[in-house]
Design a protein around this motif. Sequence first.
Motif, PDB file in Angstrom:
ATOM      1  N   VAL A 184       0.851  -1.196   0.000  1.00 62.34           N
ATOM      2  CA  VAL A 184       0.000   0.000   0.000  1.00 62.34           C
ATOM      3  C   VAL A 184       0.883   1.240   0.000  1.00 62.34           C
ATOM      4  CG1 VAL A 184      -1.748   1.314   1.256  1.00 62.34           C
ATOM      5  CG2 VAL A 184      -1.852  -1.200   1.224  1.00 62.34           C
ATOM      6  N   PHE A 185       0.640   2.123  -0.975  1.00 56.82           N
ATOM      7  CA  PHE A 185       1.375   3.389  -1.046  1.00 56.82           C
ATOM      8  C   PHE A 185       0.358   4.518  -1.149  1.00 56.82           C
ATOM      9  CE2 PHE A 185       3.304   6.930  -3.318  1.00 56.82           C
ATOM     10  CZ  PHE A 185       4.491   7.094  -2.611  1.00 56.82           C
ATOM     11  N   GLN A 205       7.988   0.330 -10.388  1.00 60.88           N
ATOM     12  CA  GLN A 205       8.266  -0.737 -11.355  1.00 60.88           C
ATOM     13  C   GLN A 205       9.237  -1.753 -10.768  1.00 60.88           C
ATOM     14  OE1 GLN A 205       9.207   0.343 -15.458  1.00 60.88           O
ATOM     15  NE2 GLN A 205      10.877  -1.138 -15.386  1.00 60.88           N
ATOM     16  N   ILE A 206      10.231  -1.266 -10.048  1.00 59.51           N
ATOM     17  CA  ILE A 206      11.223  -2.162  -9.441  1.00 59.51           C
ATOM     18  C   ILE A 206      10.603  -2.991  -8.337  1.00 59.51           C
ATOM     19  CG2 ILE A 206      13.318  -2.170  -8.025  1.00 59.51           C
ATOM     20  CD1 ILE A 206      14.231   0.300  -9.665  1.00 59.51           C
ATOM     21  N   ILE A 207       9.766  -2.360  -7.518  1.00 62.05           N
ATOM     22  CA  ILE A 207       9.170  -3.069  -6.370  1.00 62.05           C
ATOM     23  C   ILE A 207       8.209  -4.160  -6.831  1.00 62.05           C
ATOM     24  CG2 ILE A 207       7.642  -2.784  -4.369  1.00 62.05           C
ATOM     25  CD1 ILE A 207       8.906   0.057  -4.071  1.00 62.05           C
ATOM     26  N   GLY A 208       7.255  -3.830  -7.683  1.00 68.31           N
ATOM     27  CA  GLY A 208       6.405  -4.815  -8.345  1.00 68.31           C
ATOM     28  C   GLY A 208       5.401  -5.563  -7.483  1.00 68.31           C
ATOM     29  N   SER A 209       5.194  -5.132  -6.231  1.00 63.70           N
ATOM     30  CA  SER A 209       4.301  -5.875  -5.328  1.00 63.70           C
ATOM     31  C   SER A 209       3.097  -5.052  -4.875  1.00 63.70           C
ATOM     32  CB  SER A 209       5.088  -6.311  -4.078  1.00 63.70           C
ATOM     33  OG  SER A 209       5.658  -5.183  -3.427  1.00 63.70           O
ATOM     34  N   LEU A 210       2.904  -3.876  -5.448  1.00 64.85           N
ATOM     35  CA  LEU A 210       1.864  -2.973  -4.966  1.00 64.85           C
ATOM     36  C   LEU A 210       0.465  -3.525  -5.199  1.00 64.85           C
ATOM     37  CD1 LEU A 210       3.445   0.355  -6.193  1.00 64.85           C
ATOM     38  CD2 LEU A 210       3.059  -0.278  -3.811  1.00 64.85           C
ATOM     39  N   GLU A 211      -0.392  -3.313  -4.215  1.00 64.21           N
ATOM     40  CA  GLU A 211      -1.799  -3.697  -4.307  1.00 64.21           C
ATOM     41  C   GLU A 211      -2.712  -2.470  -4.284  1.00 64.21           C
ATOM     42  OE1 GLU A 211      -2.736  -6.577  -1.327  1.00 64.21           O
ATOM     43  OE2 GLU A 211      -1.044  -7.871  -1.861  1.00 64.21           O
ATOM     44  N   GLU A 212      -2.262  -1.400  -3.658  1.00 59.04           N
ATOM     45  CA  GLU A 212      -3.030  -0.152  -3.622  1.00 59.04           C
ATOM     46  C   GLU A 212      -2.083   1.022  -3.865  1.00 59.04           C
ATOM     47  OE1 GLU A 212      -5.585   0.600  -0.308  1.00 59.04           O
ATOM     48  OE2 GLU A 212      -6.050  -1.513  -0.002  1.00 59.04           O
ATOM     49  N   VAL A 213      -2.485   1.901  -4.784  1.00 59.93           N
ATOM     50  CA  VAL A 213      -1.725   3.134  -5.025  1.00 59.93           C
ATOM     51  C   VAL A 213      -2.711   4.294  -4.971  1.00 59.93           C
ATOM     52  CG1 VAL A 213      -0.308   4.452  -6.633  1.00 59.93           C
ATOM     53  CG2 VAL A 213       0.002   1.978  -6.451  1.00 59.93           C
ATOM     54  N   HIS A 214      -2.473   5.208  -4.043  1.00 60.42           N
ATOM     55  CA  HIS A 214      -3.321   6.390  -3.886  1.00 60.42           C
ATOM     56  C   HIS A 214      -2.434   7.627  -4.054  1.00 60.42           C
ATOM     57  CE1 HIS A 214      -6.634   4.026  -1.925  1.00 60.42           C
ATOM     58  NE2 HIS A 214      -5.604   3.266  -1.590  1.00 60.42           N
ATOM     59  N   MET A 215      -2.632   8.354  -5.157  1.00 60.67           N
ATOM     60  CA  MET A 215      -1.837   9.563  -5.406  1.00 60.67           C
ATOM     61  C   MET A 215      -2.722  10.697  -5.929  1.00 60.67           C
ATOM     62  SD  MET A 215       1.591   7.840  -7.086  1.00 60.67           S
ATOM     63  CE  MET A 215       2.436   9.407  -7.304  1.00 60.67           C
ATOM     64  N   PRO A 216      -3.833  10.979  -5.270  1.00 61.65           N
ATOM     65  CA  PRO A 216      -4.718  12.041  -5.752  1.00 61.65           C
ATOM     66  C   PRO A 216      -4.118  13.427  -5.552  1.00 61.65           C
ATOM     67  CG  PRO A 216      -5.462  11.267  -3.622  1.00 61.65           C
ATOM     68  CD  PRO A 216      -4.353  10.356  -4.035  1.00 61.65           C
ATOM     69  N   VAL A 240      -6.362  -1.492  -6.115  1.00 61.79           N
ATOM     70  CA  VAL A 240      -6.934  -0.144  -6.013  1.00 61.79           C
ATOM     71  C   VAL A 240      -6.006   0.859  -6.689  1.00 61.79           C
ATOM     72  CG1 VAL A 240      -7.708   1.694  -4.464  1.00 61.79           C
ATOM     73  CG2 VAL A 240      -8.066  -0.707  -3.827  1.00 61.79           C
ATOM     74  N   LEU A 241      -6.567   1.634  -7.618  1.00 60.84           N
ATOM     75  CA  LEU A 241      -5.836   2.712  -8.288  1.00 60.84           C
ATOM     76  C   LEU A 241      -6.592   4.020  -8.069  1.00 60.84           C
ATOM     77  CD1 LEU A 241      -4.722   1.375 -11.800  1.00 60.84           C
ATOM     78  CD2 LEU A 241      -3.241   2.246 -10.006  1.00 60.84           C
ATOM     79  N   ASN A 242      -5.984   4.948  -7.353  1.00 59.86           N
ATOM     80  CA  ASN A 242      -6.639   6.223  -7.073  1.00 59.86           C
ATOM     81  C   ASN A 242      -5.715   7.367  -7.501  1.00 59.86           C
ATOM     82  OD1 ASN A 242      -7.870   8.504  -6.078  1.00 59.86           O
ATOM     83  ND2 ASN A 242      -7.747   7.927  -3.929  1.00 59.86           N
ATOM     84  N   PHE A 243      -6.033   7.951  -8.659  1.00 57.78           N
ATOM     85  CA  PHE A 243      -5.277   9.096  -9.157  1.00 57.78           C
ATOM     86  C   PHE A 243      -6.197  10.313  -9.303  1.00 57.78           C
ATOM     87  CE2 PHE A 243      -2.691   5.522 -10.802  1.00 57.78           C
ATOM     88  CZ  PHE A 243      -1.491   5.847 -10.184  1.00 57.78           C
TER      89      PHE A 243
END
Length: 575
Positions: A184-185, A205-216, A240-243
């Motif tokens: 989760v980021f 891209q390097i980490i490759g394990s994300l399940e949630e990204v929130h960058m609104p 979850v993708l929150n932009f």
Amino acid sequence: MASDDIAQLADALSKTHVGDGELSFKGLGLKLDNAASVEELVRDIEQYQGLRALRLEGNTLGVDAARAIAKALENKDLLQRCFWSDIFTGRLRSEIPTALRSLGSALMSSGARLTELDLSDNAFGPDGVKGIEQLLKSPSCHTLRELKLNNCGMGIGGGKILAEALIECHRQSSAHGAPLKLRVFIAGRNRLENEGARALAKAFQIIGSLEEVHMPQNGINYAGVMALASAMRHNPELRVLNFNDNTFTKRGTLAMAQALRHLRNVQVINFGDCLVRSEGAIALAAVLREGLPILKELNLSFGEITEAAALVVAQAVMDKPHMEKVDLNGNCLGEEGCEALREAMENMDKGDMLSSLSDDEGEPEDEEEDDDDRENGDDDDDASDNCNEDDEEDDEIVKENGIIKGDSPEKQQSPAEIMSFLSCPSVEKLLQLGELRTDLSRQVDPSDPHMAADVLLKIASLYSEESETKTAVLETTDAVLKKLLSASAFQSYCFLSTLLVQMRLLKGEGKLKKVSLVPGQLLCLEHAVQQEYFSQHHASLLHTFISKNSEALKSCSSAGERLSSALEKKCSDQH
């Protein structure tokens, strides 16, 4: 410390929550300036055996108070979760990095292995990120699963520092045989802009394990969005993708749509207030048709989407069994469009999942294209939108098998007769091509919708009722359309939306070529719609736009009516 202050602190600490390995001072509103002010809090920490979670949010720490708390944490090797949001209210920005370094050093000294770190709502800026830089690189964060830095004012500089720290954490943890697996980021409202987004995309891209990204709400436009989209493809477990509230425009939306085609676990998409516009909405509808099998929520609110494009999105969610919510509020549907959308959703027995349309902006004004993306840096100089399914949009972010954008094999050399025809089409040249007419379909590439639409309309413009010409034109347009519509839903929808723009049935972005329609072009489409290769969902897309923009076809009224009739018949046929 005054006796009244001690009494106040004691009363506050009496409300402390203790249990399940968690010690909470959340929301007590304590102003902790120095070591004396935290004596009882420190004592509670020191005496808590098996401390796994510490909640300090909603209090304010000075440098000396942070040092005292840090000292108490030096022996807490079991600590895993630090809830430290909103802990520097009223503090000088210069104080915050020092306080953070003290707390971070204590965690590293203790040997703690964190799984969650929440420092949201601390306006610490780039210097604050420097304050946690060493912690993020250390073994204490090799096990980190959730990182929350919402509303911290990191800026571009902070975003770059954070990205490098995460990359180094992944490098070091990988060297120890257990790579960082951040899930989760969260980093909304941080003014990251394109440069910060690109830096973080490299880390993602390097980490490759994300399940949630929130960058609104980060001031990111299409360049940063394209970099993030490329990175998302390398995180197959994304849910979850929150932009929300960034500026995608067409190019950014197409890049995100391409990324979503590779992601099977996405459940929530929030592209609200991202200016996805109608062409972008059509591309996302295509992805809905061919992928995203467990999607639950789709937010495309406040995106300048017109009625017809909204209806295409609605049709695309029809077969999504897990869908719970579709938000198209704040777009440009108009009163009739809102009613048509509600009716369409209700007819599919999905009316309850449509969010309110109370903030609809009304139908867009009929006006000439203006390149209004330029204020957001969206200079569509070449007006070409690559719909290549395997294309990686940001060559600094992605290199796969040594192939980057622009490395694709050269196209086979076209015969001179073909090139002569395309540069100046005429019936005479088409008939003279003879068997070479089949090569015209080889000139169209589903990944280049602009050229494909241009070629199709050039050929179709030659239509006439003269037998030989009619046969030659229809055979050629059939071959071209069969190739284009046999591609993926994403590529075929990109082609159709580009065709609609060139036919003036859809407002596009940038400096796109538009044609003056002639009846033959519509009659070729009428013929094509009746063929087996022209699927019902492709016909539905065309029919939706033509039925809502019939004025654009008034110069070819008879041919337009024939095309509309053919589309309606195709759409009414059962699969």
